[in-house]
Design a protein around this motif. Structure first.
Motif, mmCIF file in Angstrom:
data_model
loop_
_atom_site.group_PDB
_atom_site.id
_atom_site.type_symbol
_atom_site.label_atom_id
_atom_site.label_comp_id
_atom_site.label_asym_id
_atom_site.label_seq_id
_atom_site.Cartn_x
_atom_site.Cartn_y
_atom_site.Cartn_z
ATOM 1 N N GLY A 197 0.794 -1.227 0.000
ATOM 2 C CA GLY A 197 0.000 0.000 0.000
ATOM 3 C C GLY A 197 0.821 1.268 0.000
ATOM 4 N N ARG A 198 2.154 1.165 -0.111
ATOM 5 C CA ARG A 198 3.025 2.341 -0.077
ATOM 6 C C ARG A 198 2.979 3.068 -1.417
ATOM 7 N N PRO A 199 2.811 4.397 -1.439
ATOM 8 C CA PRO A 199 2.830 5.135 -2.699
ATOM 9 C C PRO A 199 4.136 4.919 -3.451
ATOM 10 N N SER A 200 4.030 4.516 -4.704
ATOM 11 C CA SER A 200 5.231 4.269 -5.500
ATOM 12 C C SER A 200 4.867 4.321 -6.976
ATOM 13 N N GLY A 201 5.888 4.426 -7.810
ATOM 14 C CA GLY A 201 5.704 4.410 -9.252
ATOM 15 C C GLY A 201 5.693 5.795 -9.863
ATOM 16 N N VAL A 202 5.538 5.849 -11.180
ATOM 17 C CA VAL A 202 5.514 7.112 -11.927
ATOM 18 C C VAL A 202 4.134 7.742 -11.788
ATOM 19 N N LEU A 203 4.117 9.004 -11.392
ATOM 20 C CA LEU A 203 2.877 9.765 -11.224
ATOM 21 C C LEU A 203 2.818 10.811 -12.329
ATOM 22 N N ARG A 204 1.910 10.644 -13.297
ATOM 23 C CA ARG A 204 1.820 11.555 -14.434
ATOM 24 C C ARG A 204 0.790 12.650 -14.136
ATOM 25 N N VAL A 205 1.257 13.896 -14.152
ATOM 26 C CA VAL A 205 0.415 15.037 -13.798
ATOM 27 C C VAL A 205 0.554 16.106 -14.876
ATOM 28 N N THR A 206 -0.545 16.788 -15.191
ATOM 29 C CA THR A 206 -0.502 17.868 -16.170
ATOM 30 C C THR A 206 -1.098 19.138 -15.575
ATOM 31 N N ALA A 207 -0.548 20.281 -15.989
ATOM 32 C CA ALA A 207 -1.013 21.583 -15.506
ATOM 33 C C ALA A 207 -0.527 22.656 -16.476
ATOM 34 N N ALA A 208 -1.095 23.855 -16.352
ATOM 35 C CA ALA A 208 -0.622 24.985 -17.154
ATOM 36 C C ALA A 208 0.786 25.373 -16.713
ATOM 37 N N PRO A 209 1.635 25.815 -17.638
ATOM 38 C CA PRO A 209 3.028 26.114 -17.290
ATOM 39 C C PRO A 209 3.193 27.133 -16.168
ATOM 40 N N GLY A 232 -6.263 22.363 -13.478
ATOM 41 C CA GLY A 232 -6.641 23.382 -14.447
ATOM 42 C C GLY A 232 -8.132 23.594 -14.448
ATOM 43 N N GLY A 233 -8.671 23.956 -15.595
ATOM 44 C CA GLY A 233 -10.103 24.207 -15.725
ATOM 45 C C GLY A 233 -10.592 23.822 -17.097
ATOM 46 N N GLY A 234 -11.890 23.641 -17.200
ATOM 47 C CA GLY A 234 -12.495 23.384 -18.491
ATOM 48 C C GLY A 234 -12.421 21.959 -18.980
ATOM 49 N N ILE A 235 -11.886 21.035 -18.171
ATOM 50 C CA ILE A 235 -11.836 19.631 -18.583
ATOM 51 C C ILE A 235 -13.217 19.015 -18.416
ATOM 52 N N VAL A 266 -13.555 12.938 -11.043
ATOM 53 C CA VAL A 266 -14.054 13.892 -10.056
ATOM 54 C C VAL A 266 -13.176 15.130 -10.117
ATOM 55 N N ALA A 267 -13.704 16.245 -9.621
ATOM 56 C CA ALA A 267 -12.969 17.510 -9.629
ATOM 57 C C ALA A 267 -13.047 18.134 -8.240
ATOM 58 N N ARG A 268 -11.888 18.464 -7.678
ATOM 59 C CA ARG A 268 -11.830 19.159 -6.391
ATOM 60 C C ARG A 268 -11.455 20.613 -6.637
ATOM 61 N N ASN A 269 -12.285 21.534 -6.177
ATOM 62 C CA ASN A 269 -12.019 22.950 -6.352
ATOM 63 C C ASN A 269 -10.862 23.371 -5.450
ATOM 64 N N ILE A 270 -9.807 23.968 -6.042
ATOM 65 C CA ILE A 270 -8.676 24.389 -5.229
ATOM 66 C C ILE A 270 -8.432 25.904 -5.286
ATOM 67 N N ALA A 271 -9.032 26.606 -6.267
ATOM 68 C CA ALA A 271 -8.827 28.063 -6.351
ATOM 69 C C ALA A 271 -9.745 28.633 -7.419
ATOM 70 N N PRO A 272 -10.061 29.941 -7.336
ATOM 71 C CA PRO A 272 -10.828 30.574 -8.416
ATOM 72 C C PRO A 272 -9.939 30.818 -9.632
ATOM 73 N N ALA A 273 -10.558 30.821 -10.808
ATOM 74 C CA ALA A 273 -9.841 31.133 -12.045
ATOM 75 C C ALA A 273 -10.238 32.542 -12.476
ATOM 76 N N ALA A 282 -13.406 33.388 -14.823
ATOM 77 C CA ALA A 282 -13.306 32.300 -15.800
ATOM 78 C C ALA A 282 -13.624 30.942 -15.187
ATOM 79 N N GLY A 283 -14.242 30.937 -14.009
ATOM 80 C CA GLY A 283 -14.621 29.669 -13.394
ATOM 81 C C GLY A 283 -13.737 29.309 -12.223
ATOM 82 N N GLN A 284 -13.286 28.063 -12.197
ATOM 83 C CA GLN A 284 -12.497 27.561 -11.076
ATOM 84 C C GLN A 284 -11.278 26.794 -11.583
ATOM 85 N N ILE A 285 -10.268 26.712 -10.725
ATOM 86 C CA ILE A 285 -9.134 25.827 -10.960
ATOM 87 C C ILE A 285 -9.412 24.548 -10.168
ATOM 88 N N TYR A 286 -9.414 23.419 -10.877
ATOM 89 C CA TYR A 286 -9.754 22.149 -10.256
ATOM 90 C C TYR A 286 -8.564 21.186 -10.251
#
Length: 307
Positions: free
Chosen positions: A85-97, A141-144, A151-158, A264-268
């Protein structure tokens, strides 16, 4: 579990031999596993001939019920067996630069310290991604499109704000109302998706609204490039708060009409909704949500007056 896997792979390939090659077993072992499953269920799942296997009606119904869940169960078992159950492996994440550079990557020293077996792989792009089809574990990001299984968790306004350099503004007459913006040089950005210059609506005091329709003096296809043009004193630009916040804080940019902004909505934070998330993804989600709350992103990135 072995009986179920033998059944599913045999159904997928149409033969015990092909299933055996995929599972690393002998055809006889796969055949025995399927026979044992049929005995336990009390139904025949396959019609057998010397040339091929054919699912019975009961077999087709059973396959449709177990196939989707089987992969998740197998992944969970392998994760627990291999890593306890230990977190391991490649974690692929995308975001705006811009958001990635200034808000997400600075969190990595602590994340890597807490989870030494996780290898983050960042894809920093100004585009909407297909989280599942492109194999990302999470996206910020937003708009996905919130397709089934996400699921989408709101973390900040856009919010977007108008900015310019102090030097540029000092050489222009005072801008007090949205109508005065027409006297300034407009630095614009084309949409990555459509190639068009997007129209925005400014929001202001007392629920005021004003369409932002300005003739561009310069165009760019990247927010960071546009921000640099504004810092160079070439004109005013409408940019997301995360892209300009460091420069507003150090004084190299100023807000134009600070009581006006674009919502422009929210950052999720987007990720899979499956109950058995890989440990690496669950660790990242919990880590990011905790730090977004601790660093007050919801209020810090809010463009409204007084925030």
């Amino acid at each position: 579990m072995g009986n179920l896997l033998s059944f599913v792979r045999s159904a997928e390939t149409g033969s015990f031999s092909a299933a055996a090659r995929r599972l690393g077993l002998t055809p006889a072992a796969v055949s025995r596993n399927v026979a044992q499953l049929e005995a336990n269920l009390g139904v025949r799942l396959f019609q057998r001939s010397t040339r091929k296997l054919t699912l019975t009606e009961a077999g087709e119904r059973f396959l449709s019920n177990v196939e989707a869940g089987l992969e998740s169960v197998q992944a969970a078992i392998e994760d627990l067996a291999g890593n306890a159950g230990r977190p391991s492996g490649v974690l692929r994440v995308t975001a705006a630069p811009g958001f990635g550079k200034d808000f997400l990557l600075p969190l990595m020293p602590e994340f890597l310290k807490q989870y030494p077996d996780v290898v983050p792989e960042w894809s920093l792009e100004n585009r909407q991604v297909d989280l599942v089809a492109e194999g990302f574990d999470a996206a910020i990001g937003g708009g996905i499109e919130l397709a089934q299984g996400l699921v989408a968790r709101n973390i900040a306004p856009a919010h977007l704000v108008l900015v310019a350099s102090p030097e540029y503004l000092s050489a222009k007459r005072s801008v007090r109302r949205p109508e005065d913006l027409a006297t300034l040089d407009h630095l614009a950005m084309r949409s990555v998706q459509t190639g068009k210059i997007r129209s925005w609506t400014l929001q202001g005091p007392e629920d005021g609204q004003m369409p932002l329709e300005l003739k561009p003096r310069l165009l760019a296809n990247d927010p960071q490039a546009l921000c640099q043009c504004a810092r160079l004193g070439l004109g005013i630009a409408l940019l997301a708060v995360p892209d300009v916040l460091p420069y507003l804080e150090n004084g190299s940019l100023e807000r134009v009409l600070p009581e006006w902004y674009v919502d422009a909505g929210q950052i999720y934070l987007y990720f899979s909704s499956q109950k058995l998330l890989p440990a690496k993804t669950r660790a990242f989600v919990d880590f990011l949500v905790q730090h977004a709350q601790a660093q007050r992103w919801i209020t810090r990135l809010d463009a409204r007056e007084g925030r």
